[in-house]
Write an enzyme that holds these catalytic residues in place. Structure first.
Site, PDB file in Angstrom:
ATOM      1  N   CYS A 377     -24.707  -9.587 -46.631  1.00 17.75           N
ATOM      2  CA  CYS A 377     -26.236  -9.210 -46.706  1.00 17.75           C
ATOM      3  C   CYS A 377     -26.437  -7.395 -46.949  1.00 17.75           C
ATOM      4  CB  CYS A 377     -26.910  -9.556 -45.237  1.00 17.75           C
ATOM      5  SG  CYS A 377     -28.614  -9.723 -45.578  1.00 17.75           S
ATOM      6  N   HIS A 503     -25.539 -14.967 -44.753  1.00 12.47           N
ATOM      7  CA  HIS A 503     -24.941 -14.466 -43.384  1.00 12.47           C
ATOM      8  C   HIS A 503     -23.834 -15.543 -43.286  1.00 12.47           C
ATOM      9  CE1 HIS A 503     -27.025 -10.835 -42.262  1.00 12.47           C
ATOM     10  NE2 HIS A 503     -28.044 -11.340 -42.920  1.00 12.47           N
ATOM     11  N   GLU A 505     -21.320 -15.658 -41.348  1.00 11.39           N
ATOM     12  CA  GLU A 505     -20.814 -15.599 -39.986  1.00 11.39           C
ATOM     13  C   GLU A 505     -21.540 -16.476 -38.853  1.00 11.39           C
ATOM     14  OE1 GLU A 505     -22.476 -13.158 -41.607  1.00 11.39           O
ATOM     15  OE2 GLU A 505     -23.833 -12.315 -40.091  1.00 11.39           O
TER      16      GLU A 505
HETATM   17  N1  GLN Z   1     -32.256  -4.875 -45.067  1.00 11.24           N
HETATM   18  C1  GLN Z   1     -31.773  -5.641 -46.035  1.00 11.24           C
HETATM   19  C2  GLN Z   1     -32.648  -6.553 -46.486  1.00 11.24           C
HETATM   20  O1  GLN Z   1     -33.775  -6.752 -45.904  1.00 11.24           O
HETATM   21  C3  GLN Z   1     -30.587  -6.351 -45.893  1.00 11.24           C
HETATM   22  C4  GLN Z   1     -30.940  -7.304 -44.551  1.00 11.24           C
HETATM   23  C5  GLN Z   1     -29.685  -7.765 -43.570  1.00 11.24           C
HETATM   24  O2  GLN Z   1     -28.490  -7.159 -43.762  1.00 11.24           O
HETATM   25  N2  GLN Z   1     -29.993  -8.667 -43.042  1.00 11.24           N
HETATM   26  O3  GLN Z   1     -32.578  -7.313 -47.649  1.00 11.24           O
END
Ligand code: GLN
Length: 533
Positions: A377, A503, A505
């Site tokens: 992410c 994600h 994970e």
């Molecule tokens: N802040 C980034 C976004 O909103 C990444 C979000 C995250 O890592 N969950 O796209």
């Protein structure tokens, strides 16, 4: 339908979530259909807007719900995907009750905690119970007995027991057994007090989970039983274990499954230990690697709970132990020396600018030293920023999240996020299809060309820069269904550098670990061997 409610006493942080998960695991693998509900008595609607410092990681479900991290434990231990309905908060209950009041559903009546709020609580629990035809529903009540916030929930559960019938409902209470003095004598008084607090609101526990460092002594068990009216077989020792996956075994050895089956008058099931092989690998790993986890909440490991668990799953599957080296990303701005002792780097998700420059440094180190790297992410987005700055030469490349006026916003707001003002539940959330290109590292890791992974973000790779990034050596090996959203990146000349917008994970399970985490660990082992040579 049978219900098992789990309450907590004495202090918070006794591992009620892990105990609930372990119990679910034992019952599922004894042949029952089981689900678990977490009650969070706070007023927030969900966990989405909460700071990881207070409640740890925000966990995301397939349906896009942002929930308490205990739901992650339930999914890992039950090996089943849950929905937002499995997390009940005071916020959700009150919102529903007030909306009903506005619609006139209580016309003429005064709306009150009892019965209107308690009825709504019971309705929500039963709704989960009925879904998927469950045999047993576990209900974990957050907080400790005596908290003002949890009172309506405990009252609702007390009422539910009467409505469902004695044979269909039981209460478990988790307490602390402190061990004090040089003799480490186990003290049962806090348990006695806590149970009397529970009784004062009309709840008699059927099981006591006694949390202690060492196994409960024969005398402690007898004493707890005597003072709480719980038979000795119902007093279960929850002593320290090397990691949470050993807890179900400890509970099983004490006869908990047959105790519950008898108490709830169910057909006896026989327990199958599906984790046997995994636990062997966890106990006796054949090798070990050090992985750096570069984040900004590194003092609070719960903020990265699902990554921590994913690495345990990898060890369980591969037999390679993982030692996580927690690195505060800000420290890398002055020196990256701390990365010299690891064999792989993970840059997880995050929000806000603090810590980002250090994460970019970590990625630069991984790219320049050909060290295995996994970005998730924000880690994926930071890899694009690093590459744009240091390979494409766009010195001011940034995300518009951190620098709204930058002339090279290589990471930019998702178009559908434009104009959204509310921060709760409005990101791109939940399971979405990702299409993987053949002949890429990603396709070799996953062995298929279509996966579903969970998301939680507002920003994405700016489509305007994709051409230039690809020409310079980034391979976008995974995209969304329409082909416009970049989901996976790798480097053309590397087998150990990969990052995902999703994600991975969150879907890692003990018997099916996250494929990219497995790849990071296997690559780290290779890296370690080759740097020895
Ligand atoms: N802040 C980034 C976004 O909103 C990444 C979000 C995250 O890592 N969950 O796209």
């Amino acid at each position: 339908m049978r219900y098992i409610a789990i309450t907590g006493g004495v202090i918070s942080g006794l591992g009620k979530g892990t105990i609930t998960s372990s119990l679910s695991h034992l019952l599922v693998n004894s042949g029952f259909r089981v689900t678990a509900v977490k009650i969070d008595p706070y007023l927030n609607y969900d966990a989405g807007t909460m700071n990881p410092y207070q409640h740890g990681e925000v966990f995301v479900l397939d349906d896009g719900s942002e929930v308490d991290l205990d739901l992650g434990n339930y999914e890992r231990f039950i090996d089943k995907s849950l929905t937002g309905d499995n997390n009940i908060t005071t916020g959700k209950i009150y919102k529903e009750v007030i909306e009903k009041e506005r619609r006139g559903e209580f016309l003429g009546n005064t709306v009150q905690i009892i019965p209107n709020v308690t009825n709504e609580i019971k309705r929500k629990i039963r709704k989960v119970a009925l879904k998927d035809n469950n045999d047993i529903v576990l209900i974990e009540v957050g907080g400790t007995v005596g908290d003002i916030e949890s009172m309506p929930f405990l009252e609702a559960l007390r009422e539910m027991k009467r409505e469902e019938g004695e044979n269909n409902f039981m209460f478990c209470h988790v307490t602390l057994i402190p061990e004090i003095g040089s003799s480490m004598e186990q003290k049962t008084k806090p348990t006695q007090h806590s149970v009397s607090a529970l009784r004062s609101i009309g709840i008699q526990p059927d099981i006591i989970f006694a949390r202690s460092k060492f196994p409960l002594s024969v005398e402690s068990r007898k004493k707890i039983s005597l003072f709480t009216d719980v038979p000795e077989e119902g007093v279960i020792s929850i002593n320290d274990v090397p990691n949470v996956y050993f807890l179900p075994g400890i509970m099983y050895q004490q006869g908990i499954v047959s105790f519950i089956v008898t108490r709830l008058k169910m057909q006896n099931g026989s327990f199958q230990d599906v984790w046997e092989e995994m636990k062997k690998n966890l106990e006796y790993p054949r090798d070990n690697v050090k992985i750096a986890l570069v984040g900004k909440y590194t003092e609070l490991k719960d903020a990265y709970m699902s990554h921590k668990e994913a690495f345990i799953h990898v060890t369980g599957k591969t037999g390679i132990g993982v030692e996580i080296k927690w690195i505060n990303s800000d420290s890398l701005k002055t020196s990256t020396d701390s990365l010299k002792e690891v064999s792989g780097i993970l840059v997880p998700g995050g929000f806000g600018y603090r810590g980002v420059e250090g994460k970019i440094e970590a990625i630069r180190y991984a790219r320049e030293n050909r060290m295995p790297f996994l970005g998730i992410c924000l880690g994926f987005q930071a890899a694009v920023i690093e590459f744009s700055r240091n390979v494409l030469g766009l010195k001011n490349a940034n995300s518009s999240e951190f620098h709204p006026e930058t002339n090279d916003p290589v990471i930019d707001l998702l178009p559908e996020q434009e104009g959204i003002k509310d921060l709760g539940g409005t990101m791109r959330l939940g399971a979405k299809k990702v299409i993987i290109n053949s002949d890429t590292l990603a396709s070799r890791i996953y062995g298929k060309n279509e996966i579903y992974e969970r998301h939680r973000h507002r920003y994405e790779v700016n489509p305007k820069y994709i051409g230039r990034l690809e020409e310079a050596g980034i391979v976008f090996s995974g995209r969304d269904e329409e082909g416009i959203r970049m989901e996976i990146l790798e480097l053309a000349d590397r087998e150990n550098f990969i990052a995902t917008q999703y994600h991975s994970e969150f879907k890692s399970r003990p018997l099916s670990p996250s494929p990219v985490h497995v790849h990071l660990v296997l690559s780290a082992q290779k890296y370690k061997e080759s740097s020895k040579a």
